[in-house]
Enzyme design. Sequence first.
Site, mmCIF file in Angstrom:
data_model
loop_
_atom_site.group_PDB
_atom_site.id
_atom_site.type_symbol
_atom_site.label_atom_id
_atom_site.label_comp_id
_atom_site.label_asym_id
_atom_site.label_seq_id
_atom_site.Cartn_x
_atom_site.Cartn_y
_atom_site.Cartn_z
ATOM 1 N N HIS A 377 0.846 -1.196 0.000
ATOM 2 C CA HIS A 377 0.000 0.000 0.000
ATOM 3 C C HIS A 377 0.877 1.239 0.000
ATOM 4 C CE1 HIS A 377 -2.422 3.144 2.284
ATOM 5 N NE2 HIS A 377 -3.067 2.985 1.157
ATOM 6 N N SER A 378 0.588 2.173 -0.905
ATOM 7 C CA SER A 378 1.286 3.454 -0.952
ATOM 8 C C SER A 378 2.793 3.236 -1.111
ATOM 9 C CB SER A 378 0.954 4.259 0.313
ATOM 10 O OG SER A 378 1.439 5.575 0.227
#
Length: 751
Positions: A377-378
């Site tokens: 994520h990210s």
Amino acid sequence: MSQRPDEDGGLYQAAPPGPSNLLDNTLQSETTDSSQEKVTSVVDEASPSSTSSFEMLDAPAPYQEVQPHWFFCRRADDSTTWEPFSIVDAVKLESAHCTGNSPEEMVAVNGERYDVKISERKRYAVYWEQAPTEVRRCTWFYKGDKDTKFMPYSEDFSHNLEDAYKEAITEDKWKTKLEFPTGETVILHNPKLIMQYQPIFAQEEWVSSPSEQTRPRTVRRGVDSISVEIPDGEPDYVDHLVFMVHGIGPACDLRFRSIIQCVNDFRSASLSLLASHYKRAQQEDKIGRVEFLPVNWHSALHGDATGVDEDIQRITLPSISRLRHFTNDTLLDLFFYNSPTYCQTIVDTVASEINRLHALFKQRHPEFKGTVSIVGHSLGSLILFDMLTNQRIGSEMNKEKGEECNLQAHHDSLERFLTQLDLQQYFTLLQAQDLDVESLALCRDNDLKDLGIPLGPRKKILNAARRKVYPMDPRQSSVFLAPDLHTSCQDSSPSDHNDNQSSGSLHRAQSVTSAVDYEHFDVGIGQVSIDYPQLAFHPQTFFAFGSPIGMFLTVRGLKRIDPNYTFPTCKSFYNIYHPYDPVAYRIEPMIVSDVNVEPMLIPHHKGRKRMHLELKDSLTRMGMDLKNNVLGSLRTAWQSFSRIPVAALPPVEAGDASIEGNIQDPQGECVEAEFPVSPEQSEQPQIKMGMLNGGRRIDYVLQEKPIESFNEYLFAIQSHLCYWESEDTALLVLKEIYDKLDVAIEQPQQY
């Protein structure tokens, strides 16, 4: 107010003394007293009004022993809740309790992610660090007027209630009052009415009226008498293992929950989707479940081993302290990843944690034969992208092992190495662990800390060992970010590899704005020079949630990804994002730059579009139909007025045809154009999307919620943190996994 980790890795504050906390605390001290000293039973005539509605009762049933159920404590913020174990786990715990096995025996629960020590009544996490949580064998429960659900009494308190209840029902002695030394009073009016009254001093300070002071609690016997949802339990067999890596900061959503809590929600969503979308396959025992495990690297970066927080704090301005603390703890992770020192720490932590979890999982699941995927994520997705780009296979790994053997012959002995550092007093300690200089270079700070070596000496040892084993000469560094992104790695030869490396070092000295032809240089594209660790397995699929990979590659100077490029050890890649996510960027335009291809729309997990999107499509279709009908009518009228044969009409230009979307037949009738295809139907077979995902589509976009469509700026930050709770995202991950296992989804989906 003190803080400590909760059972999911977050933080909670100790709740102020209240009725429930005081009751639990006082009941803990009752274990040193006998039941005769704790409880005195007297017959008390209750007021007629309290039992007037219960005069006509059925004859009491004979006494039956209460069926216990096991609960565990969950603490978060200022609240304390008790959650039931699944039926499968409760049966295992009760069996271990009744058989009286060894006090040191552990019972695996919650999908074997936790172990329960029956003798201590404690639940311990297996894969991550967290404080042990309390476990109870529950039979009696209570609920106040302001409580939302029933809470279990302590086991000693429940035993006393059960003894009094047994005596009352066997001897038909009701309206019995139980008084406890702590001041609590329980009155057994009849089998259907049992109330608890708290002492006056345990009431809240703001309570004033006598009616509020004596407001009782409702008491229930057995878990069957309370409304609580008890899960059946998770399947024992694991089909697939997924590691999930978080992004910047210690919190993963707007509720400031840790990666452990968010992954728990994602796992729960996947189990629910398996029961609804793969129900038949589960009933036929064709599939088990997918295990999701969190990978935490933030704590290692900001821990005592690096000392970066202390260094940053010395130069931080004292104003707006909360905002600066948020910046130091969260946003600075982006800059740390672009630092050679801390980038190495981050990738080493991620790789070592994944390998540790993988080895521990296989140890606890020796029957596991499935494959493994990774989710980022990210910033976590960028870390995994760089790591996957620099994995080595086949002859490269054998060559690396040979080089390591040659290096080992030239390394000094451990004793001489420590003598040069003036740390020879630790030679015996390290020799007892069969450590040499090379193995020291692979150790982490926590490894030496466990041996009892102080912070200063262990930092000197680790830094010196790594400099000796991995010299930081750019010409001799391992592999930079994204080698051969513009050249197929299968087509490169060893000679080309050496030539490219030597040529690349010259161009790295040029300005970052200089035009560099990446087709001819096996070098990095702006990333720092570090040694990328190797994973202990080959991932099946890489899922990127809200990923800035495309932006980082562009900023580093890469304009195009070669369609033939693929990760050395991973053949599938999905870039999943929310349309309002300000951090997410696309990947497909970097592969197919000459064609504007819309991303694939992820359908709702119930097999449809969201209502507002369906309405938007319907209105668009109505507008197109209305436009076509009006244009067709005007054209027919003009034909009738001019009296010109249809065959003599000039052909419609391509631009007009594309705008109007109508087709003219020989009789001059207007045929309505088809409704424009939706993004999920816009995939064109003739477009080659490259081999990064095996020729399949890469970019997948979530559907925004109706409330989000009103103001996309208002929900921008939330959209970047929505992936952990998105059932649509979880279903896409499950479908990719089980499609490779030849298990079809039962509910039709437009993927």
